[in-house]
Design an enzyme around this catalytic site. Structure first.
Site, PDB file in Angstrom:
ATOM      1  CE  LYS A   1      49.632  54.031  56.996  1.00  0.00           C
ATOM      2  NZ  LYS A   1      50.153  53.125  58.031  1.00  0.00           N
TER       3      LYS A   1
ATOM      4  CG  ASP B   1      53.899  48.792  57.435  1.00  0.00           C
ATOM      5  OD1 ASP B   1      54.092  49.913  56.923  1.00  0.00           O
ATOM      6  OD2 ASP B   1      52.981  48.550  58.235  1.00  0.00           O
TER       7      ASP B   1
ATOM      8  CD  GLN C   1      48.520  52.462  61.348  1.00  0.00           C
ATOM      9  OE1 GLN C   1      48.653  52.163  60.173  1.00  0.00           O
ATOM     10  NE2 GLN C   1      49.208  53.436  61.895  1.00  0.00           N
TER      11      GLN C   1
HETATM   12  N1  GUN Z   1      52.293  53.238  63.186  1.00  0.00           N
HETATM   13  C1  GUN Z   1      53.082  54.323  63.038  1.00  0.00           C
HETATM   14  N2  GUN Z   1      53.739  54.261  61.858  1.00  0.00           N
HETATM   15  C2  GUN Z   1      53.357  53.123  61.259  1.00  0.00           C
HETATM   16  C3  GUN Z   1      53.691  52.511  60.014  1.00  0.00           C
HETATM   17  O1  GUN Z   1      54.492  52.997  59.209  1.00  0.00           O
HETATM   18  N3  GUN Z   1      53.077  51.323  59.756  1.00  0.00           N
HETATM   19  C4  GUN Z   1      52.208  50.754  60.610  1.00  0.00           C
HETATM   20  N4  GUN Z   1      51.662  49.583  60.266  1.00  0.00           N
HETATM   21  N5  GUN Z   1      51.882  51.282  61.771  1.00  0.00           N
HETATM   22  C5  GUN Z   1      52.452  52.476  62.082  1.00  0.00           C
END
Ligand code: GUN
Length: 291
Positions: free
Chosen positions: A52, A119, A96
């Site tokens: 990311k 998110d 995350q």
């Molecule tokens: N863990 C798995 N997928 C995601 C996501 O899309 N966002 C976040 N913050 N954690 C994740």
């Protein structure tokens, strides 16, 4: 069979975002700035967060990684979130997941300022999503919609079967596909671990979204000819023949299912890269709202 190529599609989207970002920066706007909080050092999470952050650079964004100890208290984590909420330099941020067991995930997600919740996990944004109001759509379902749209997969009136009811993928995906939107207007069935006769249901599906987290769960005998298959799973499986010691497996037995599919996403290179591109799209939206 047509491969829904998330890697090249996401590169195209990132390029479009980079062009728009440059135009905004040329007009005097500060570059969009995404922050990510990572608690602990789970291998997969670290890989995703690094991807990311790397994608931000490619799009001309600023990024900040906040890496916190696995042992951090819930209170301290909430303080870190408040710092990002009030920092005017940060347009959007993510925490995350998964988080360590001693931390209440829902409490953490509710602490994020909904205007910076790129998110789309805050109840305010989940509510807006469910009502089809403008908001940050959760990146994985958003990426799947984008992939279906760009490949012009017909969804209107089609039977979509979602396997898995997670808050991140299965649940929002089922809501979005039923809505009045370009990739939408579908008849949706959401299935999960308590579903009886799953195969009877998947055999009726025009589109299957496999998001249950069990490697190679969906096999050829469970799908009809001409199906579209979206594989959200990504599990690390020990493999001594690989340099890093593992291979990545999706929730779909690709080799057999692809033979019966019209469209199918690969793993890796399908949904994963799309998720990252859509996170950038949300961050750009947050930055534009700021000005
Ligand atoms: N863990 C798995 N997928 C995601 C996501 O899309 N966002 C976040 N913050 N954690 C994740």
């Amino acid at each position: 069979m047509i491969l829904l190529d998330g890697k090249s599609t996401s590169n195209q989207i990132k390029e479009e975002i980079a062009v728009e970002t440059k135009q905004l920066v040329d007009k005097g706007m500060r570059a969009p700035h995404l922050a990510a909080i990572l608690v602990g050092s789970n291998g997969a999470s670290l890989t995703y967060v690094n991807a990311k952050v790397k994608a931000c650079a490619k799009a001309g964004f600023e990024s900040t990684l906040v890496n916190l100890s696995e042992e951090i208290s819930e209170e301290k984590l909430l303080q870190e979130i408040e710092n990002l909420n009030t920092n005017p330099e940060i347009d959007g941020f993510i925490v995350q997941l998964p988080l360590p067991k001693h931390i209440d995930e829902q409490k953490v997600l509710m602490a994020v300022n909904p205007d910076k919740d790129v998110d789309g996990f805050h109840p305010t944004n989940v509510g807006k999503m469910a009502l089809n109001l403008p908001t940050f759509l959760p990146a994985t379902p958003f990426g799947i919609l984008e992939l279906l749209e760009r490949y012009k997969v017909e969804t209107s009136g089609k039977h979509v079967v979602v396997i898995g009811r997670s808050h991140i993928v299965g649940s929002p995906m089922s809501i979005l596909m039923s809505q009045k939107r370009t990739a939408g207007n579908s008849t949706v069935t959401i299935t999960h671990s308590r579903t009886k006769n799953l195969k009877e249901i998947t055999l009726q599906a025009d589109i299957i979204v496999a998001a249950l987290g069990i490697p190679e769960f969906l096999t050829a005998d469970m799908v009809k000819e001409g199906v579209t298959v979206i594989d959200v799973g990504i599990t690390r499986i020990a493999d001594d023949t690989k340099k890093n010691g593992f291979r990545l497996a999706g929730d779909v037995h690709f080799e057999s299912v692809s033979k019966k599919s019209n469209f199918i996403t690969p793993v890796p290179g399908g949904v994963g890269p799309m998720t990252i591109a859509m996170l950038l799209k949300n961050t750009l939206l947050a930055a534009k709202r700021r000005s």
